[in-house]
Write a protein that holds these residues in place. Structure first.
Motif, PDB file in Angstrom:
ATOM      1  N   GLY A 198       0.850  -1.184   0.000  1.00 27.32           N
ATOM      2  CA  GLY A 198       0.000   0.000   0.000  1.00 27.32           C
ATOM      3  C   GLY A 198       0.886   1.233   0.000  1.00 27.32           C
ATOM      4  N   GLU A 199       0.538   2.214   0.799  1.00 27.44           N
ATOM      5  CA  GLU A 199       1.300   3.463   0.805  1.00 27.44           C
ATOM      6  C   GLU A 199       2.698   3.272   1.385  1.00 27.44           C
ATOM      7  N   LEU A 200       3.702   3.706   0.639  1.00 28.11           N
ATOM      8  CA  LEU A 200       5.088   3.655   1.083  1.00 28.11           C
ATOM      9  C   LEU A 200       5.651   5.050   1.289  1.00 28.11           C
ATOM     10  N   VAL A 201       5.279   5.980   0.421  1.00 29.47           N
ATOM     11  CA  VAL A 201       5.782   7.355   0.486  1.00 29.47           C
ATOM     12  C   VAL A 201       4.619   8.318   0.289  1.00 29.47           C
ATOM     13  N   GLY A 202       4.664   9.422   1.005  1.00 27.49           N
ATOM     14  CA  GLY A 202       3.702  10.495   0.802  1.00 27.49           C
ATOM     15  C   GLY A 202       4.444  11.810   0.724  1.00 27.49           C
ATOM     16  N   GLY A 203       3.999  12.704  -0.145  1.00 24.90           N
ATOM     17  CA  GLY A 203       4.686  13.979  -0.268  1.00 24.90           C
ATOM     18  C   GLY A 203       3.805  15.021  -0.923  1.00 24.90           C
ATOM     19  N   SER A 204       4.315  16.249  -0.997  1.00 22.48           N
ATOM     20  CA  SER A 204       3.533  17.328  -1.598  1.00 22.48           C
ATOM     21  C   SER A 204       4.396  18.562  -1.818  1.00 22.48           C
ATOM     22  N   LEU A 205       3.868  19.465  -2.624  1.00 24.93           N
ATOM     23  CA  LEU A 205       4.359  20.833  -2.598  1.00 24.93           C
ATOM     24  C   LEU A 205       3.784  21.460  -1.342  1.00 24.93           C
ATOM     25  N   ARG A 206       4.526  22.377  -0.728  1.00 22.79           N
ATOM     26  CA  ARG A 206       4.042  23.036   0.480  1.00 22.79           C
ATOM     27  C   ARG A 206       3.441  24.400   0.096  1.00 22.79           C
ATOM     28  N   GLU A 207       2.452  24.830   0.842  1.00 22.45           N
ATOM     29  CA  GLU A 207       1.787  26.093   0.535  1.00 22.45           C
ATOM     30  C   GLU A 207       2.680  27.261   0.940  1.00 22.45           C
ATOM     31  N   GLU A 208       3.281  27.925  -0.066  1.00 21.20           N
ATOM     32  CA  GLU A 208       4.185  29.037   0.224  1.00 21.20           C
ATOM     33  C   GLU A 208       3.475  30.388   0.233  1.00 21.20           C
ATOM     34  N   ARG A 209       2.197  30.418  -0.210  1.00 26.10           N
ATOM     35  CA  ARG A 209       1.430  31.664  -0.246  1.00 26.10           C
ATOM     36  C   ARG A 209       0.748  31.876   1.107  1.00 26.10           C
ATOM     37  N   LEU A 210       1.113  32.935   1.793  1.00 32.92           N
ATOM     38  CA  LEU A 210       0.632  33.141   3.154  1.00 32.92           C
ATOM     39  C   LEU A 210      -0.884  33.217   3.227  1.00 32.92           C
ATOM     40  N   HIS A 211      -1.519  33.931   2.310  1.00 31.95           N
ATOM     41  CA  HIS A 211      -2.976  34.076   2.391  1.00 31.95           C
ATOM     42  C   HIS A 211      -3.681  32.735   2.179  1.00 31.95           C
ATOM     43  N   MET A 212      -3.102  31.867   1.333  1.00 31.86           N
ATOM     44  CA  MET A 212      -3.688  30.547   1.123  1.00 31.86           C
ATOM     45  C   MET A 212      -3.454  29.641   2.334  1.00 31.86           C
ATOM     46  N   LEU A 213      -2.282  29.761   2.922  1.00 30.81           N
ATOM     47  CA  LEU A 213      -1.999  28.994   4.137  1.00 30.81           C
ATOM     48  C   LEU A 213      -2.941  29.410   5.261  1.00 30.81           C
ATOM     49  N   ASP A 214      -3.170  30.714   5.390  1.00 35.87           N
ATOM     50  CA  ASP A 214      -4.086  31.207   6.432  1.00 35.87           C
ATOM     51  C   ASP A 214      -5.492  30.662   6.237  1.00 35.87           C
ATOM     52  N   LEU A 234       7.607  32.117   8.197  1.00 33.63           N
ATOM     53  CA  LEU A 234       8.463  31.662   7.100  1.00 33.63           C
ATOM     54  C   LEU A 234       7.952  32.218   5.774  1.00 33.63           C
ATOM     55  N   ARG A 235       6.645  32.401   5.673  1.00 34.14           N
ATOM     56  CA  ARG A 235       6.047  32.960   4.462  1.00 34.14           C
ATOM     57  C   ARG A 235       5.966  34.491   4.533  1.00 34.14           C
ATOM     58  N   LYS A 236       5.697  34.995   5.705  1.00 34.49           N
ATOM     59  CA  LYS A 236       5.497  36.433   5.877  1.00 34.49           C
ATOM     60  C   LYS A 236       6.761  37.234   5.621  1.00 34.49           C
ATOM     61  N   PHE A 237       7.898  36.704   6.042  1.00 35.45           N
ATOM     62  CA  PHE A 237       9.153  37.448   5.957  1.00 35.45           C
ATOM     63  C   PHE A 237      10.117  36.883   4.913  1.00 35.45           C
ATOM     64  N   GLY A 238       9.572  36.143   3.965  1.00 38.12           N
ATOM     65  CA  GLY A 238      10.416  35.649   2.882  1.00 38.12           C
ATOM     66  C   GLY A 238      10.496  34.141   2.854  1.00 38.12           C
ATOM     67  N   GLY A 239      10.444  33.598   1.661  1.00 37.86           N
ATOM     68  CA  GLY A 239      10.497  32.148   1.527  1.00 37.86           C
ATOM     69  C   GLY A 239      10.696  31.783   0.078  1.00 37.86           C
ATOM     70  N   ALA A 240      10.274  30.593  -0.279  1.00 40.23           N
ATOM     71  CA  ALA A 240      10.419  30.124  -1.656  1.00 40.23           C
ATOM     72  C   ALA A 240       9.483  28.947  -1.870  1.00 40.23           C
ATOM     73  N   PRO A 241       9.089  28.688  -3.111  1.00 35.14           N
ATOM     74  CA  PRO A 241       8.337  27.458  -3.377  1.00 35.14           C
ATOM     75  C   PRO A 241       9.169  26.261  -2.939  1.00 35.14           C
ATOM     76  N   HIS A 242       8.539  25.276  -2.350  1.00 37.34           N
ATOM     77  CA  HIS A 242       9.299  24.116  -1.877  1.00 37.34           C
ATOM     78  C   HIS A 242       8.373  22.922  -1.703  1.00 37.34           C
ATOM     79  N   GLY A 243       8.973  21.757  -1.546  1.00 36.45           N
ATOM     80  CA  GLY A 243       8.196  20.538  -1.369  1.00 36.45           C
ATOM     81  C   GLY A 243       9.054  19.442  -0.783  1.00 36.45           C
ATOM     82  N   GLY A 244       8.429  18.306  -0.526  1.00 34.92           N
ATOM     83  CA  GLY A 244       9.185  17.201   0.055  1.00 34.92           C
ATOM     84  C   GLY A 244       8.330  15.964   0.237  1.00 34.92           C
TER      85      GLY A 244
END
Length: 277
Positions: A198-214, A234-244
């Motif tokens: 069944g599931e072995l790995v799970g991952g995603s892009l992380r929400e880097e847009r502060l208003h969407m995260l809120d 981390l989003r309010k004062f600078g960040g970058a698109p990222h995932g894992g």
């Protein structure tokens, strides 16, 4: 211990209530901003009282996080290449005296083929067709908007003839930190399903847009809580698109060895109702 209530801050080791973590991901996100690509292999803890052959109360998980990735397809590429390399280098090449093991691993991980990728929507449609054709094949009827059960995951992997990536799940089924897709209903994520496991790995892009995260945090009552202030910043004062992603280590051992119960894939297994000190 000094006299007084156990609820007093002075009696808490961290001056407040603290809990065991199920993941290092949120902290890895912060470190990834500084070092771009980071990972950890560490124990994690499951709160659910799952009593299955695939679940432990304490398990090890390999988690990786990197900055500047913007496509789920890139995450899937990294995971597929990493697992194939690991299996080839540690099992196939070292199994000269056990051809049966090498052949089984080659078959399960479909080492000579590109792994299947499909959306959650397409996966549910395939499951619904199979359920209708084979007179209620599944104990849990497949339905869009509901989580995939273990029987669904294993069937999809078996039908694909090897590991299969299922992407873009409904946002309601996934954690708040996953990046919302343009349709507003799904998130940019994946689960890697492997035959027999069944599931072995799970991952995603992380929400880097502060208003969407809120918005996502507000839906589940986390917005405004002090515990998550640093994560928002981390989003309010600078960040970058990222995932894992996160890979369950005992499940990986189970897939490679053929041992069906993950309790046999760790030296001191702990599950709900049992713990060796």
């Amino acid at each position: 211990m000094n006299e007084g209530s156990l609820d007093d801050a002075e009696h808490h080791f961290f001056s407040k209530e603290a809990y065991l973590t199920v993941s290092s991901q949120l902290h890895l996100e912060a470190v990834a901003y500084a070092h771009s690509r980071v990972y950890t292999l560490s124990p994690s803890f499951r709160a659910e009282r799952s009593q299955t052959s695939r679940h432990l109360a304490e398990f090890w998980i390999l988690e990786a996080e990197w900055a500047f990735t913007q496509r789920v397809e890139d995450l899937c590429d990294i995971v597929e290449d990493a697992i194939k390399y690991t299996v080839r280098s540690t099992v196939v090449q070292e199994s000269e005296e056990d051809g049966e093991l090498a052949a089984r691993v080659e078959r399960i991980f479909a080492l000579g083929y590109a792994w299947t990728r499909m959306s959650y929507t397409d996966a549910v449609e395939l499951l619904r067709i199979a359920h209708a054709k084979e007179q209620s094949r599944f104990a849990f009827e497949p339905e869009w908007g509901k989580g995939l059960q273990s029987e669904h995951e294993k069937w999809l992997a078996e039908e694909a003839g090897g590991p299969v990536f299922v992407t873009d799940y409904p946002s309601a089924l996934k954690p708040f930190y996953m990046r919302t897709n343009s349709d507003g209903e799904t998130v940019a994520c994946f689960d890697l399903l492997v035959p027999g496991i069944g599931e072995l790995v799970g991952g995603s892009l992380r929400e880097e847009r502060l208003h969407m995260l809120d918005q996502a945090m507000e839906k589940i009552g986390l917005l405004g809580r002090d515990e998550y202030k640093w994560y928002r910043e981390l989003r309010k004062f600078g960040g970058a698109p990222h995932g894992g992603f996160g890979l369950g280590f005992e499940r990986m051992v189970s897939a490679v060895t053929g041992e069906p119960n993950v309790r046999e894939c760790i030296a001191m297994p702990r599950w709900a109702g049992r713990m060796l000190l």
